[in-house]
Design a protein around this motif. Structure first.
Motif, PDB file in Angstrom:
ATOM      1  N   GLN A   1       0.774  -1.268  -0.012  1.00  0.00           N
ATOM      2  CA  GLN A   1       0.149  -0.156  -0.101  1.00  0.00           C
ATOM      3  C   GLN A   1       0.786   1.302  -0.006  1.00  0.00           C
ATOM      4  N   LYS A   2       2.269   1.140  -0.213  1.00  0.00           N
ATOM      5  CA  LYS A   2       2.987   2.280  -0.152  1.00  0.00           C
ATOM      6  C   LYS A   2       3.341   3.040   1.093  1.00  0.00           C
ATOM      7  N   LYS A   3       2.955   2.383   2.053  1.00  0.00           N
ATOM      8  CA  LYS A   3       3.244   2.669   3.503  1.00  0.00           C
ATOM      9  C   LYS A   3       4.421   2.371   3.956  1.00  0.00           C
ATOM     10  N   LYS A   4       5.291   3.157   4.964  1.00  0.00           N
ATOM     11  CA  LYS A   4       6.415   2.595   5.497  1.00  0.00           C
ATOM     12  C   LYS A   4       5.998   1.696   6.770  1.00  0.00           C
ATOM     13  N   ILE A   5       7.139   0.753   6.917  1.00  0.00           N
ATOM     14  CA  ILE A   5       6.944  -0.191   7.952  1.00  0.00           C
ATOM     15  C   ILE A   5       8.465  -0.554   8.411  1.00  0.00           C
ATOM     16  N   CYS A   6       8.505  -0.717   9.542  1.00  0.00           N
ATOM     17  CA  CYS A   6       9.998  -1.021  10.000  1.00  0.00           C
ATOM     18  C   CYS A   6      10.746   0.175   9.695  1.00  0.00           C
ATOM     19  N   ASP A   7      10.221   1.304  10.054  1.00  0.00           N
ATOM     20  CA  ASP A   7      11.109   2.409   9.593  1.00  0.00           C
ATOM     21  C   ASP A   7      11.998   2.818  10.965  1.00  0.00           C
ATOM     22  N   PHE A   8      13.197   2.758  10.418  1.00  0.00           N
ATOM     23  CA  PHE A   8      14.522   2.934  11.318  1.00  0.00           C
ATOM     24  C   PHE A   8      14.355   4.139  11.936  1.00  0.00           C
ATOM     25  N   SER A   9      13.894   5.553  11.541  1.00  0.00           N
ATOM     26  CA  SER A   9      13.602   6.829  11.992  1.00  0.00           C
ATOM     27  C   SER A   9      12.771   6.749  13.299  1.00  0.00           C
ATOM     28  N   LYS A  10      11.827   6.040  13.248  1.00  0.00           N
ATOM     29  CA  LYS A  10      10.778   5.510  14.317  1.00  0.00           C
ATOM     30  C   LYS A  10      11.665   4.913  15.581  1.00  0.00           C
TER      31      LYS A  10
END
Length: 425
Positions: free
Chosen positions: A70-79
């Motif tokens: 769905q073009k959503k970020k997951i496993c985002d290092f910045s979070k």
């Protein structure tokens, strides 16, 4: 209060991207240097040989995440920097659901936690997420973006030396390579930098050396350059880890389990808590395994509250400030450090300087008017002198006198000042 300072420092540097090397380590050491300017920040080049090891390449990350179908970020290092496997190589590639699942790590037994994984010595990549999130991943194309660098650079570490009356040293070591986890390992280094400030205000019998290093390779490198000098100078040593919780007290003995450090640690733990856990050398797992390795054999124990690997939140995103690490836990652990240092700094083998019984009256230590019963303090002083043959340690003397060592330390200091006792070792 000291626990507030330690807690607030941990909160401030929480999100720094710490690993064996990299900008996050330097940023952490720079924050420590603001607290104690005498901290020396040192560096060693990648590829430098250290015993059987080599210093790894320097690792830094600009960004890392996965785009789901769905073009959503997951496993985002910045979070949360636990989302990326430590030392992941650069990657930009599409994957199917089954393929990406093989590169995402989770824990079934801790379904809401992000686990902590690294691949220091094999070039690889991967992500981490909670098991509940992983179960919700749907079929489709997943795009991996890892903008990292792995190249020749430096490994950094910090060192503080506080000069005492003796060249002999009390040694402390703690590590600075873990990202965004509170007990393991922000509690150790954040406590120790403030403890160094506390020590600077004292009149020390023995010099103190404190290391802030990446776990494993940091101690190996430092030993490779200094172990002969360390064997000569270190009288007692303590590896400090996981000291922020308020659940339990525990320690790991040295390999030989009969050093001054072992005796000090066991006494203080018994004194501070009725319930504590003594782990044997077979339960090792931190830098004590290098400091006590055959041929090195430094007198080093690891002091902890809950042992690494033995508390539920260990090496996951659930190892948090305020829940696992508490201000009460930090306060009590600071008192533990103070007691351990106090005993280590005053640990001696007193020996009388006077042949026969000293004439205590001329030192104003004996009543001038005779009585049937001597004051307790006078009798304790006589017993201390009697057992001070240069072979009994202060712990031995305290045991024989059936009093706390904290009661005899000031009396021994007084007797040394008057010239009645001296230190045999």
């Amino acid at each position: 209060m000291i626990e507030n300072k330690v807690f607030n420092l941990a909160k401030k540097i929480w999100s720094f991207d710490r690993s064996l090397t990299g900008n996050g380590v330097r940023e952490t050491l720079n924050e420590f240097k603001k607290i104690n300017p005498s901290l020396k920040i040192k560096k060693v080049r990648s590829g430098t040989k250290a015993f059987d090891w080599k210093i790894p390449q320097e690792w830094n990350v600009k960004k890392a995440y996965i785009l789901n179908p769905q073009k959503k970020k997951i496993c985002d290092f910045s979070k949360n920097n636990l989302h990326l496997v430590g030392y992941s190589i650069p990657k930009k590639q599409n994957f199917s659901l089954s393929e990406i699942k093989n590169k995402i790590y989770s824990l079934k037994e801790k379904p809401n936690a992000i686990p902590y994984h690294t691949s220091y010595y094999k070039k690889d990549w991967g992500f981490c997420m909670s098991h509940n999130q992983k179960k919700k991943l749907k079929k489709g194309t997943y795009k991996v973006i890892i903008d990292s660098t792995l190249k020749k650079g430096f490994m950094n570490f910090g060192e503080i030396f506080i000069k005492g009356n003796s060249k002999k040293e009390i040694f402390f070591s703690t590590y600075i390579c873990h990202p965004s986890m509170a007990n393991n390992e922000l509690s150790g280094p954040c406590s120790m930098i403030y403890f160094s400030e506390y020590l600077k205000k004292l009149k020390l019998n023995y010099s103190v050396r404190i290391l802030f290093i990446p776990e494993g390779i940091g101690s190996i490198y430092y030993l490779s350059k200094n172990y002969k000098k360390m064997k000569k100078n270190i009288r007692s040593g303590f590896n400090v880890s996981c000291i922020g919780d308020n659940r339990s007290y525990s320690f790991i003995t040295s390999r030989k389990n009969n050093t001054i450090t072992d005796k000090i640690t066991k006494y203080v733990y018994k004194d501070i808590s009725k319930k504590f856990r003594e782990y044997s050398w077979n339960d090792r797992g931190s830098d004590e395994k290098n400091y006590c390795a055959p041929g090195i054999d430094l007198p080093v124990c690891t002091i902890m509250r809950s042992k690494f690997g033995k508390y539920r939140e260990y090496h996951t995103s659930e190892d948090k400030l305020g829940t696992v690490v508490t201000k009460k836990g930090l306060k009590n652990s600071f008192e533990l450090l103070k007691k351990i240092h106090n005993l280590a700094d005053n640990y001696s083998y007193p020996k009388t300087s006077v042949l026969g019984e000293p004439f205590l009256t001329k030192y104003n230590l004996y009543p001038t008017l005779s009585s049937q019963k001597l004051p307790k303090k006078t009798m304790l002083i006589k017993n201390i002198i009697s057992y001070s043959d240069g072979e009994n340690s202060i712990l031995d003397i305290a045991d024989k006198c059936k009093v706390s060592v904290w009661n005899i330390i000031p009396l021994i200091k007084m007797l040394q000042k008057k010239g009645i006792l001296k230190n045999a070792q």
